[in-house]
Design a protein around this motif. Structure first.
Motif, short mmCIF file in Angstrom:
data_model
loop_
_atom_site.label_atom_id
_atom_site.label_comp_id
_atom_site.label_asym_id
_atom_site.label_seq_id
_atom_site.Cartn_x
_atom_site.Cartn_y
_atom_site.Cartn_z
N ARG A 44 0.85 -1.18 0.00
CA ARG A 44 0.00 0.00 0.00
C ARG A 44 0.89 1.25 0.00
O ARG A 44 2.11 1.14 -0.20
N SER A 57 -1.19 -5.12 1.96
CA SER A 57 -2.65 -5.19 2.03
C SER A 57 -3.15 -6.26 2.99
O SER A 57 -4.25 -6.12 3.55
N HIS A 60 -3.05 -4.63 6.34
CA HIS A 60 -4.17 -3.68 6.44
C HIS A 60 -5.48 -4.40 6.71
O HIS A 60 -6.29 -3.95 7.53
N SER A 61 -5.69 -5.53 6.04
CA SER A 61 -6.94 -6.28 6.23
C SER A 61 -7.06 -6.78 7.66
O SER A 61 -8.14 -6.74 8.26
N HIS A 91 -12.10 -7.55 2.14
CA HIS A 91 -12.09 -6.18 1.64
C HIS A 91 -11.07 -5.93 0.52
O HIS A 91 -11.40 -5.35 -0.51
N ASP A 92 -9.84 -6.35 0.70
CA ASP A 92 -8.79 -6.05 -0.27
C ASP A 92 -8.34 -7.25 -1.09
O ASP A 92 -7.32 -7.17 -1.78
N GLU A 95 -7.18 -7.04 -4.68
CA GLU A 95 -5.89 -6.41 -4.97
C GLU A 95 -4.80 -7.44 -5.27
O GLU A 95 -3.73 -7.07 -5.75
N ASP A 100 -2.88 -2.36 -5.35
CA ASP A 100 -3.50 -1.31 -4.54
C ASP A 100 -3.61 -0.02 -5.34
O ASP A 100 -2.71 0.32 -6.10
N GLU A 115 -10.52 -5.26 -9.53
CA GLU A 115 -10.64 -5.98 -8.27
C GLU A 115 -11.78 -7.00 -8.33
O GLU A 115 -11.65 -8.13 -7.84
N TRP A 137 -17.68 -9.97 -0.89
CA TRP A 137 -16.87 -8.86 -1.41
C TRP A 137 -17.77 -7.78 -2.00
O TRP A 137 -17.54 -6.58 -1.77
N GLU A 141 -18.24 -3.71 -1.10
CA GLU A 141 -17.94 -2.75 -2.16
C GLU A 141 -19.12 -1.83 -2.46
O GLU A 141 -18.94 -0.62 -2.64
N ASP A 155 -11.92 1.98 7.39
CA ASP A 155 -10.98 1.84 6.28
C ASP A 155 -10.33 3.18 5.93
O ASP A 155 -9.19 3.22 5.47
#
Length: 215
Positions: A44, A57, A60-61, A91-92, A95, A100, A115, A137, A141, A155
């Protein structure tokens, strides 16, 4: 004479349907687990506090899931915790294929296209046991559930927090402005006012420190 340790059981830990297990190839299972592992290779733009390296990522998740869980508990929010954590964890995932996209990039509005394609690939990947992966997902989104709303707030909060605690390193490197940050976080005023108030105060602070361009 052999001694049997009563604390150690030779029985399977889990109750597994033997007829179903026969049809599952563990090589396929581990193949999918390695597909998920690829998220660790996606960097990221935020820096990990106390280091000089970028956050990936997968990190981050994890951070997102833990933060959502903690905040939901602390504020006693009326949300489904299982759903919330699943949304955070997927969520990611897109990616893995798409990479990202920086929050303030000009391509941000179309990032979901690649994505979504990546999620479709993972959904059909051999060894995937999550039958509703694409559905979960898609909820994070485009959905508007309470869980999704909270997810979107946190987020945005987390990378802001990392920037604030790395002396605005990413903001400075990429020439981010005060108005960009304010605009990206404006929606939080309605969904989580106390967090928005905190963000607003710290946007002022970051601008005063010269980490954000005062535009």
């Amino acid at each position: 004479m052999s001694v049997v340790n009563p604390a150690v059981s030779t029985k399977p830990i889990l109750s597994i349907d033997s007829t179903r297990a026969v049809d599952i190839d563990i090589n396929d299972v581990t193949h999918f687990l390695l597909e998920l592992d690829a998220l660790k290779r996606v960097n990221r733009r935020s820096y990990v506090t106390g280091t000089t390296r970028l956050e990936n990522s997968a990190e981050h998740s994890w951070h997102l899931a833990m933060a959502c869980w903690s905040i939901a508990e602390q504020f006693e929010l009326d949300v489904n915790h299982e759903k919330l954590l699943k949304l955070a964890l997927v969520h990611d995932l897109g990616e893995i294929d798409a990479g990202d996209t920086f929050l303030y990039a000009s391509t941000r509005s179309t990032a979901h296209v690649e994505e979504r394609e990546g999620i479709a690939r993972l959904q059909n990947e051999r060894g995937n046991g999550i039958t509703n992966l694409s559905e979960v997902w898609e909820e994070q989104e485009t959905g508007d559930s309470k869980e999704t709303q909270l997810l979107k707030v946190i987020d945005r909060l987390l990378p802001f927090l990392l920037n604030l605690n790395t002396e605005g390193k990413t903001w400075i490197e990429l020439g981010v402005t005060r108005s960009q940050v304010s605009g990206a976080h404006a929606f939080i005023k309605d969904s989580f006012p106390s967090i928005h108030d905190w963000l607003s105060e710290n946007i002022k602070y970051a601008t005063q420190q010269g980490w954000l361009i005062d535009l």
